[in-house]
Design a protein around this motif. Sequence first.
Motif, PDB file in Angstrom:
ATOM      1  N   ASP A  20       1.107  -1.154   0.024  1.00 17.82           N
ATOM      2  CA  ASP A  20       0.043  -0.426   0.096  1.00 17.82           C
ATOM      3  C   ASP A  20       0.649   1.630   0.205  1.00 17.82           C
TER       4      ASP A  20
ATOM      5  N   ALA B 135      -4.284  -0.757  -3.257  1.00 16.86           N
ATOM      6  CA  ALA B 135      -3.596  -1.183  -2.982  1.00 16.86           C
ATOM      7  C   ALA B 135      -3.624  -2.063  -3.554  1.00 16.86           C
TER       8      ALA B 135
ATOM      9  N   TYR C  89       1.851   5.457  -7.457  1.00 15.75           N
ATOM     10  CA  TYR C  89       2.440   6.824  -6.923  1.00 15.75           C
ATOM     11  C   TYR C  89       3.094   7.303  -7.199  1.00 15.75           C
TER      12      TYR C  89
ATOM     13  N   ALA D 200      -2.311  -0.455  -7.926  1.00 10.18           N
ATOM     14  CA  ALA D 200      -1.364   0.992  -7.325  1.00 10.18           C
ATOM     15  C   ALA D 200      -0.752   1.635  -7.554  1.00 10.18           C
TER      16      ALA D 200
ATOM     17  N   GLY E  71      -5.435   3.990  -6.550  1.00  6.05           N
ATOM     18  CA  GLY E  71      -5.424   3.070  -6.283  1.00  6.05           C
ATOM     19  C   GLY E  71      -5.820   2.349  -4.819  1.00  6.05           C
TER      20      GLY E  71
END
Length: 216
Positions: free
Chosen positions: A48, A73, A79, A77, A71
């Motif tokens: 996550d 996790a 970042y 997903a 998203g």
Amino acid sequence: MLKKILISLGVVIVGFVGFVSTRPDTFTVQRTAKIQASPEFAFALVNDFHHWNEWSPWDAMDANMKRTFEGAAGIGAKYGWVGNDQVGEGRMTIEESKPNELVRIKLEFLKPMETASTTTFEFKPEEAGSLVTWRMEGNHNFISKAMCVFMDMDTMVGGDFEKGLASMKKVAEAEATKRNEERMAAEKAAAEKAAAAAASANPAPAAGATAATPTP
């Protein structure tokens, strides 16, 4: 004189370019740490992206870094980050996730230069804890090959991996301890409740009371 200097400089440059071209085309950086907690705790911190600020060695380098998330996790997903010269700009995408076993991430740097690599976290149970391995693999372009003539990827990134794993260990172990304390407290409360219920269903005789004498 100037002509000789330029010729000598050209020879040096050609020689350097030739040397750089012989450097390895790929790289691998890997570090491992033992954590006194089951794999689920470290896995949750990696799977996550919302938890990365709790242990990532790079998040502390720029307090004003801008982050974006897509998203919740696991697989899919994303970042993204934009920060100062130390952290640059980039994004990560989880491409594979096996609960408490593995997380594989596509890592892309956009600034200061565009690069792509694969980052893998492996979690293996061990006696009284787990073993976490953090590995990054990728291909070198000419610029990164040239940089590695003076400082290789293991030297540049390995220290950050070690700091990150140390922080992950601290956070994971603290969460495991907290979870264990909560479980023990819940078990104690349940036992006390059960004992109270049993006492209520079977009250003890009042002080001074005598048992009734059966009639013959």
